[in-house]
Design an enzyme around this catalytic site. Sequence first.
Site, PDB file in Angstrom:
ATOM      1  N   ALA A  28      40.361 -13.678  69.357  1.00 32.08           N
ATOM      2  CA  ALA A  28      41.815 -13.667  69.171  1.00 32.08           C
ATOM      3  C   ALA A  28      42.116 -14.213  67.777  1.00 32.08           C
ATOM      4  CB  ALA A  28      42.505 -14.499  70.250  1.00 32.08           C
ATOM      5  N   ASN A  29      41.763 -13.423  66.776  1.00 31.83           N
ATOM      6  CA  ASN A  29      41.914 -13.803  65.372  1.00 31.83           C
ATOM      7  C   ASN A  29      42.394 -12.592  64.591  1.00 31.83           C
ATOM      8  OD1 ASN A  29      40.460 -16.433  65.715  1.00 31.83           O
ATOM      9  ND2 ASN A  29      38.749 -15.062  66.143  1.00 31.83           N
ATOM     10  N   HIS A  77      32.627 -10.065  62.848  1.00 34.69           N
ATOM     11  CA  HIS A  77      33.186 -11.413  62.989  1.00 34.69           C
ATOM     12  C   HIS A  77      32.678 -12.332  61.880  1.00 34.69           C
ATOM     13  CE1 HIS A  77      35.206 -14.685  64.944  1.00 34.69           C
ATOM     14  NE2 HIS A  77      34.089 -15.345  65.159  1.00 34.69           N
ATOM     15  N   HIS A  99      52.180 -10.491  47.168  1.00 37.72           N
ATOM     16  CA  HIS A  99      51.572  -9.236  47.595  1.00 37.72           C
ATOM     17  C   HIS A  99      50.062  -9.386  47.689  1.00 37.72           C
ATOM     18  CE1 HIS A  99      50.809  -4.726  46.855  1.00 37.72           C
ATOM     19  NE2 HIS A  99      51.040  -4.934  48.136  1.00 37.72           N
TER      20      HIS A  99
END
Length: 131
Positions: free
Chosen positions: A121-122, A98, A20
């Site tokens: 695209a992360n 970012h 978790h």
Amino acid sequence: MKKRGVLNLPISKTIAELGHTDKLVICDAGLPIPQDVNRIDLALKAGTPKFIEVLKTILDEMVVEKAILAEEIKEISPELLKEVKEALGDITIEFTSHEEFKKSSQKSKGIIRTGEVTPYANIILISGVDF
């Protein structure tokens, strides 16, 4: 032999080991990955495999309670953001710079590198529980 789901052993093993709130990153071809992080490199050539294809496959296997994206995706790659939101469905999305994203990704249990060349695209997937 496994019949369905993720066939890639390092990915399947990493997902199985998540607890978790552990983090799993799926990234484009350019995200810096530290030497001491579990790197799972799927990049074959520019654009292969696609980020969204990998994300959808991982979402079929992993319990995700939250996702983190770079704030910059909103302006630079809005079409990809739309696809990501559709794939995530009701999963909560948080946005960060970012630079903060890169720092946070270094504390993940694994980083899956795709061949994606679309900017930002992360994604960081935060593991949930299935009970």
